[in-house]
Design an enzyme around this catalytic site. Sequence first.
Site, mmCIF file in Angstrom:
data_model
loop_
_atom_site.group_PDB
_atom_site.id
_atom_site.type_symbol
_atom_site.label_atom_id
_atom_site.label_comp_id
_atom_site.label_asym_id
_atom_site.label_seq_id
_atom_site.Cartn_x
_atom_site.Cartn_y
_atom_site.Cartn_z
ATOM 1 N N TYR A 1 -14.435 4.157 8.717
ATOM 2 C CA TYR A 1 -12.901 4.047 8.655
ATOM 3 C C TYR A 1 -12.942 5.126 9.528
ATOM 4 C CZ TYR A 1 -8.029 5.939 7.579
ATOM 5 O OH TYR A 1 -6.545 5.726 7.731
ATOM 6 N N GLY B 1 0.460 -1.003 0.075
ATOM 7 C CA GLY B 1 0.066 0.030 -0.140
ATOM 8 C C GLY B 1 0.524 1.647 0.351
ATOM 9 N N GLN B 2 0.319 2.721 0.465
ATOM 10 C CA GLN B 2 0.789 3.962 0.757
ATOM 11 C C GLN B 2 2.265 3.979 1.180
ATOM 12 O OE1 GLN B 2 -1.717 6.939 1.100
ATOM 13 N NE2 GLN B 2 -1.024 8.536 -0.305
ATOM 14 N N LEU B 3 1.796 3.224 2.563
ATOM 15 C CA LEU B 3 1.975 3.507 3.448
ATOM 16 C C LEU B 3 3.431 2.936 3.235
ATOM 17 C CD1 LEU B 3 3.696 5.240 6.544
ATOM 18 C CD2 LEU B 3 2.313 3.914 7.031
ATOM 19 N N LYS C 1 -10.868 3.397 13.132
ATOM 20 C CA LYS C 1 -9.302 4.060 13.725
ATOM 21 C C LYS C 1 -9.853 4.477 15.449
ATOM 22 C CE LYS C 1 -6.696 3.599 10.181
ATOM 23 N NZ LYS C 1 -5.587 2.290 10.315
ATOM 24 N N ASP D 1 1.373 -9.041 1.397
ATOM 25 C CA ASP D 1 0.683 -8.314 1.052
ATOM 26 C C ASP D 1 -0.340 -9.531 0.413
ATOM 27 O OD1 ASP D 1 -0.203 -5.308 0.193
ATOM 28 O OD2 ASP D 1 -1.592 -6.623 -1.009
ATOM 29 N N ASP E 1 -2.898 -13.159 3.248
ATOM 30 C CA ASP E 1 -4.292 -12.458 3.774
ATOM 31 C C ASP E 1 -4.779 -12.194 4.910
ATOM 32 O OD1 ASP E 1 -7.410 -11.245 4.296
ATOM 33 O OD2 ASP E 1 -8.076 -12.951 3.034
#
Length: 315
Positions: free
Chosen positions: A142, A11-13, A146, A34, A52
């Site tokens: 989301y 992912g992005q991070l 969190k 991933d 997963d």
Amino acid sequence: MESVLIIGAAGQLGSELTQALAEIHGGEQVIATDINPKSLEKFDCCKTKVLDVMDDAAVRRLVKSESVTQIYHLAAVLSATGEKNPLFAWRLNMDSLLSILELAKEEKMDKIYWPSSIAVFGPNTPKVQTPQYCVKEPNTVYGISKQAGERWCEYYFEKYGVDVRSLRYPGLIGYKSLPGGGTTDYAVDIYHKAIAGEHFVSFLREDSYLPMMYMPDAIKATIQLMQAPRESVKIRSSYNLSAMSFCPREIYESIKLHYPDFKISYEPDFRQAIADSWPDSIDDSRARQDWGWQHDFDLAKMTADILKHLPTYKF
Ligand code: AKB
């Protein structure tokens, strides 16, 4: 010897954090995982494995076989995607965190990292210089996941001594991965459009301010928090973290200095309501006080760096 497992590494991070962790611990000590096998092909710096996070038995098997001592649990459904399938987002974000925390407790793991977000804040939160402790009441699935996750992290630290650490990231902007379903991701996409010579349609209003951070700062903060002595990490829910705040008009103007023909228009959609529920700017004085956080990048410096690297970056 540490053995570091990264979940949701592509992912992005994770795409950038994995590289940094391999440099720190050595590639043999880091396992990037991933769910998407193809997405792992980009990692030649460390070991890789398809995983997963919802398959609890598979996570447990891997943790035991690799004698994992640290987990970076980065897999999550982000804000905009989460609103399209709330129950799936809740299950993925919450069930996976709880099983990692349980595993960390049982296996007496050294440290766990789990990202939180400015999405924990909501419409009743003070918008400017949002403090560490204040009313939250998030209204996206989301954000709710969190906020609940933060409470669980603190609970596992207090009750079982699990050394779990967390940051409330602002919108993260990097050029090494494509937008991933977040509300702040317009600020990733806009650079791609500028470089491709395309017109950019912003899904947020021109004056919609959000807290943002360039990826090298996010990586620096994450490593700094994880390397801080246990007693310096005084907040066990999640730390406010900040670098800059800007709106679509300002990022557009910063790009236009480099690409004078670049054009933008504004067509706010459902993501505007999400952005409106989040802070404009964040007070991160506790991170600065407790473990010495300092950011390096402002908007102008970030734009110059992205426009220098993105045109030749190979995905
Ligand atoms: C999102 O926009 O959903 C994320 C975040 C702010 O956590 N980038």
